[in-house]
Design a protein around this motif. Sequence first.
Motif, PDB file in Angstrom:
ATOM      1  N   HIS A 541       1.141  -1.387   0.392  1.00 19.66           N
ATOM      2  CA  HIS A 541      -0.075  -0.205  -0.122  1.00 19.66           C
ATOM      3  C   HIS A 541       0.279   1.033  -0.161  1.00 19.66           C
ATOM      4  CE1 HIS A 541      -2.170   3.109   2.881  1.00 19.66           C
ATOM      5  NE2 HIS A 541      -3.414   3.078   0.832  1.00 19.66           N
ATOM      6  N   GLN A 542       1.893   0.961   1.025  1.00 17.14           N
ATOM      7  CA  GLN A 542       3.174   2.569   0.699  1.00 17.14           C
ATOM      8  C   GLN A 542       3.759   3.165  -0.890  1.00 17.14           C
ATOM      9  OE1 GLN A 542       3.885   4.096   3.458  1.00 17.14           O
ATOM     10  NE2 GLN A 542       1.883   3.437   4.635  1.00 17.14           N
ATOM     11  N   ARG A 544       1.750   1.476  -3.843  1.00 18.34           N
ATOM     12  CA  ARG A 544       1.250   2.318  -4.780  1.00 18.34           C
ATOM     13  C   ARG A 544      -0.277   2.497  -3.319  1.00 18.34           C
ATOM     14  NH1 ARG A 544       0.015  -1.797  -8.577  1.00 18.34           N
ATOM     15  NH2 ARG A 544      -0.953  -0.510  -9.871  1.00 18.34           N
ATOM     16  N   PRO A 545      -0.557   3.791  -2.838  1.00 23.90           N
ATOM     17  CA  PRO A 545      -1.916   4.032  -2.185  1.00 23.90           C
ATOM     18  C   PRO A 545      -2.759   3.993  -3.059  1.00 23.90           C
ATOM     19  CG  PRO A 545      -0.035   5.835  -2.098  1.00 23.90           C
ATOM     20  CD  PRO A 545       0.711   4.675  -2.974  1.00 23.90           C
ATOM     21  N   GLN A 546      -3.216   4.883  -4.104  1.00 23.38           N
ATOM     22  CA  GLN A 546      -4.328   5.204  -4.614  1.00 23.38           C
ATOM     23  C   GLN A 546      -4.624   3.409  -4.783  1.00 23.38           C
ATOM     24  OE1 GLN A 546      -3.389   8.190  -7.206  1.00 23.38           O
ATOM     25  NE2 GLN A 546      -3.510   9.403  -5.743  1.00 23.38           N
ATOM     26  N   GLU A 549      -6.278   1.329  -2.515  1.00 20.98           N
ATOM     27  CA  GLU A 549      -6.908   1.926  -1.725  1.00 20.98           C
ATOM     28  C   GLU A 549      -8.672   2.028  -2.787  1.00 20.98           C
ATOM     29  OE1 GLU A 549      -5.916   5.776  -0.182  1.00 20.98           O
ATOM     30  OE2 GLU A 549      -5.204   4.929   1.331  1.00 20.98           O
ATOM     31  N   ARG A 560      -5.357  -3.262   8.631  1.00 16.23           N
ATOM     32  CA  ARG A 560      -4.018  -1.890   9.801  1.00 16.23           C
ATOM     33  C   ARG A 560      -4.526  -2.624  11.131  1.00 16.23           C
ATOM     34  NH1 ARG A 560      -5.784   2.435   6.322  1.00 16.23           N
ATOM     35  NH2 ARG A 560      -4.165   3.111   4.929  1.00 16.23           N
TER      36      ARG A 560
END
Length: 577
Positions: A541-542, A544-546, A549, A560
């Motif tokens: 996620h860090q 490719r966050p978008q 999500e 998380r």
Amino acid sequence: MAGASVGEPALPPLLRAWLEAHVSEDMKQVERLTRASADDPESEPYRSLYAARELLAGLRAGLCGCPGELSGGCREDWHVLCACLHLQLAGNYSSTEETEQGRESYEACLQSLEGVRSKVKTAGLSMVAYNQLGLLWGNRSERQKALEYLLKSKAVYESHIGLPAPLTEKQWLLLDEEVGESEREKAFEDLHTHTLFYLAQVYGNLSQPSLSALYCQQTLSRQLDTCCCDPIDWSLNAATLSQHYLGTGALVQARHCLACASRMLCRHEERVEEEGKEPSAEAKDQLQHTKADISLCWAKYSIGVLQRSKDGEDTGGEGCARSGEAFTFHSLDVSELESAIPAELVTSYESARPLFLLGQRHLDAARQFYTMESFASDCVAIIQDRSLLYKLLAHFEADASLKCRMHKRRIDMLSDALNQLNPQHFLMLCRQLMYELAEIHYGMVDLKIVQSSESPSHHAIAKINRLISDGVNYFQKFSDSFTDRDGNFPSDLEEEQLRPVLCCRLYMARLVSKLIAPNPTSQLSHLHKAQLHYEWILDYHQQRPQAVERVFGQELQVCREMADLLPLKMAATSCTN
């Protein structure tokens, strides 16, 4: 279409005499050249068609300045003759793949007909031009323009109802003088059938499936009524139509289409046997292929009804609402076949089982044609459908042990298929099978845990742990299939592949945390492995966050929370060690 107040169309004597003197021989030569084009050499594939075009162009040029013999009362007939020659040229251009010149000739045909007030003379010719222009624009993906032409053709037909059948293009050119009123009427009705067929295709391409299905149904009905259809094509089209009605929940209509498809094909086989002629190898293969495809549609019907029953859906079907009431193909008696097959949602194992058996029987039949050796992808799809049938039947089974047996059968058939595939050639299929096998194990773990008591036996614990290990193994294989030769995971994975990969990691974390450990040290090891999977998701996620999500937003929050919770749980477990 019944003739009424208007007399039967016929060529005026003066026009016939003029055609015999100036047109007839050249048109007969055009026909001979067109037939001969099939034997043209590969070096000159259109030699005969080009020669025919020269004759047609000469005839058209001769008509441009209206001859004295065709002045006065024959003025409208001159326009019609020009339209006929434009149609002939348009067909010639289409045969030589010169579509733009063909389009211009079809448009010229319609322009010529604008000068004719008698719609009895123009109806058939204008429908030919409108249909061909609709087909032409449809092939260019100009679907709205194609629709406009086809709706014009439909309007011409509807405005002609009650009038005598018009003369055909060939009759105007003295190429088909023996045709009577019944043959003309059939030719005109066939033109409209083609219009409906093209409309079905265009509406399908315009993402209007209900209208597409309506016109397809009308096309099939007209073909049956006029006995003008290829039985194999008709059967396939009827079976395909059933899938639309199945998707809308119109189960009675879906069943009827499939029953008629099967009956038509059976009737065709009987007719072939009665004729006593040995069909060609190609004809045999086509028949077996069609039977397999119709069997697949029957299997999809079984799956569809069971799936809707499982989901509790009963929409009534958009198709029913649009067409008013359930239609029937009246000339095919399929009442006996329909009475043996449910067309309503099921609520119990006993009512679900006949649909399961129907699907199994048709999948077995389809496997006779779609073998792993010749049609690997299709064969795997059949095995996946068989697995889905067991999954759906298991939903209606109350006994957990019997549910597990059904899922075990799924594991056996899917793992056998996976072992027969080479990942280098069938990577996508292998991924599908790996993921489904992993999901089955994931579900069976929960069933086995529910079955076990608070103090499960060593045998039960071993079974649960083995299911977990096998499930994790399949999820790991699926995940590893995306890595490069060095074992590195790509940072630019496509979004459609990203969600299943992330879900795979989430399920692996959940599975390893369910392993029943013999001591706290082993339990700590399992929890640590689960923690690594959650951290892998958060690390990705860090990067490719978008993207993460978008496809994994809800689950991301769970990851998380678990990543924060597991260290506390591991600390508590360490204290008991």
